[in-house]
Scaffold this active site. Structure first.
Site, PDB file in Angstrom:
ATOM      1  N   GLU A 175       6.847   5.221  -4.583  1.00 23.09           N
ATOM      2  CA  GLU A 175       6.390   5.803  -5.839  1.00 23.09           C
ATOM      3  C   GLU A 175       7.043   7.160  -6.065  1.00 23.09           C
ATOM      4  O   GLU A 175       7.215   7.941  -5.120  1.00 23.09           O
ATOM      5  CB  GLU A 175       4.864   5.972  -5.830  1.00 23.09           C
ATOM      6  CG  GLU A 175       4.092   4.674  -5.725  1.00 23.09           C
ATOM      7  CD  GLU A 175       2.596   4.911  -5.795  1.00 23.09           C
ATOM      8  OE1 GLU A 175       2.038   4.900  -6.899  1.00 23.09           O
ATOM      9  OE2 GLU A 175       1.989   5.124  -4.731  1.00 23.09           O
ATOM     10  N   ASP A 210      -4.889   3.200   1.094  1.00 17.06           N
ATOM     11  CA  ASP A 210      -4.702   2.996  -0.344  1.00 17.06           C
ATOM     12  C   ASP A 210      -3.740   1.848  -0.646  1.00 17.06           C
ATOM     13  O   ASP A 210      -3.998   1.023  -1.523  1.00 17.06           O
ATOM     14  CB  ASP A 210      -4.186   4.283  -0.980  1.00 17.06           C
ATOM     15  CG  ASP A 210      -4.012   4.179  -2.493  1.00 17.06           C
ATOM     16  OD1 ASP A 210      -4.797   3.430  -3.129  1.00 17.06           O
ATOM     17  OD2 ASP A 210      -3.113   4.832  -3.039  1.00 17.06           O
ATOM     18  N   HIS A 240      -2.301  -3.849  -0.567  1.00 15.32           N
ATOM     19  CA  HIS A 240      -1.098  -4.394  -1.208  1.00 15.32           C
ATOM     20  C   HIS A 240      -0.053  -4.910  -0.213  1.00 15.32           C
ATOM     21  O   HIS A 240       0.397  -6.053  -0.294  1.00 15.32           O
ATOM     22  CB  HIS A 240      -0.482  -3.355  -2.127  1.00 15.32           C
ATOM     23  CG  HIS A 240      -1.429  -2.839  -3.160  1.00 15.32           C
ATOM     24  ND1 HIS A 240      -2.075  -3.667  -4.054  1.00 15.32           N
ATOM     25  CD2 HIS A 240      -1.863  -1.585  -3.436  1.00 15.32           C
ATOM     26  CE1 HIS A 240      -2.855  -2.945  -4.850  1.00 15.32           C
ATOM     27  NE2 HIS A 240      -2.752  -1.686  -4.484  1.00 15.32           N
ATOM     28  N   LYS A 291       4.396   8.432  -1.591  1.00 17.34           N
ATOM     29  CA  LYS A 291       4.365   9.069  -2.905  1.00 17.34           C
ATOM     30  C   LYS A 291       5.403  10.181  -2.972  1.00 17.34           C
ATOM     31  O   LYS A 291       5.865  10.678  -1.945  1.00 17.34           O
ATOM     32  CB  LYS A 291       2.971   9.635  -3.180  1.00 17.34           C
ATOM     33  CG  LYS A 291       1.917   8.569  -3.463  1.00 17.34           C
ATOM     34  CD  LYS A 291       0.617   9.185  -3.925  1.00 17.34           C
ATOM     35  CE  LYS A 291      -0.365   8.121  -4.401  1.00 17.34           C
ATOM     36  NZ  LYS A 291       0.096   7.432  -5.615  1.00 17.34           N
TER      37      LYS A 291
END
Length: 269
Positions: free
Chosen positions: A32, A51, A56, A143
């Site tokens: 990301e 997360d 996922h 991230k």
């Protein structure tokens, strides 16, 4: 994600080579560009491992490793079976198969100067399934990295460098499939180049479902096939629980990476 199963069972070339005899490694990545973006409270309680990896990436791993179903009703059970055979391959305390890091400026964003919450994580797994024995499986997410993409990269075994074929199943952006092949450069010299055969859904279909459209449609129709079962959830936590507990007890400083870093650069910290 649904197309992973269809791709595997509908193309004999890949269906017959989807095992340790032909595949050298599997890498699943969710990268990301954005940071926590106003989700500071949530992220401080969660981190990248819980997360993204728990839900996922492990689900994508299950879809990649599971046996092919005879009908779609079997998918949740086959995903659970695939997850039950996955394990961490090292001593987590030695940090040689689990990597975590935090992007520069994260502590200021969440207003916690002592935060040790990871915004990047990479873990190495192996499956006990004889079909996949010895094949390294890497899950990575982070991230504030250099670009946004989610993909599954399959590297095929090779005897020579020019045989290093790669298959990429890309979920976002530009969902599609890429496969690298070697060809001879036109001319009199024996030079070879690697090229990509590429398929993108947007090039062939005008209407693509929104991110949660299919999920909502299936929920309304009580179709559970796309949803994670209780057994799958238990297996994902079995895989990650030791990592989480080790990190909670550790007092080591978490490595810090610059915003816009590449995954390879973070792994070198």
């Amino acid at each position: 994600a649904q197309n992973i199963i269809i791709f595997r069972e509908g193309n004999s070339l890949f269906k017959k080579t989807w095992n340790k005899d032909f595949i050298e490694s599997i890498e699943i990545v969710a990268s990301e560009e954005i940071g926590v973006e106003g989700r500071a409270s949530f992220y401080e309680q969660t981190g990248a491992l819980r997360d993204i990896v728990q839900s996922h990436l492990l689900q994508l791993a299950a879809l990649t490793l599971m046996e092919l179903p005879e009908n779609m009703e079997e998918v949740p059970a086959l995903r659970e079976k695939a997850l039950s055979q996955l394990n961490i391959v090292c001593d987590i305390k030695e940090n040689n198969c689990v990597k975590r890091a935090q992007y520069e400026g994260y502590r200021e964003e969440v207003n916690n100067t002592d935060s040790r919450v990871e915004t990047f994580v990479s873990i190495n797994l192996q499956s006990n399934d004889p079909k996949w024995k010895g094949v390294p499986i890497t899950l990575s997410t982070g991230k504030a990295l250099h670009r946004r993409f989610t993909e599954i990269k399959i590297r095929y075994r090779k005897d020579k460098q020019r045989e290093s074929n790669e298959l990429i199943l890309r979920l976002q952006p530009d969902a599609g499939i890429e496969f690298s092949i070697w060809t001879k450069v036109p001319g009199y010299e024996h030079k070879l180049n690697s090229h990509h055969l590429s398929f993108k859904f947007k090039d062939h279909y005008n209407i693509l479902p929104d991110a949660y459209e299919q999920v909502l449609f299936n929920a309304i129709n009580s179709d559970h096939r796309l949803f994670t079962s209780g057994g799958e959830v238990i297996e994902t936590w079995r895989i990650l629980d030791e990592i989480q507990k080790t990190w909670e007890k550790s007092d080591e400083n978490i490595p810090v990476y610059k915003k816009g870093s590449k995954i390879e650069e973070v792994l070198e910290l």
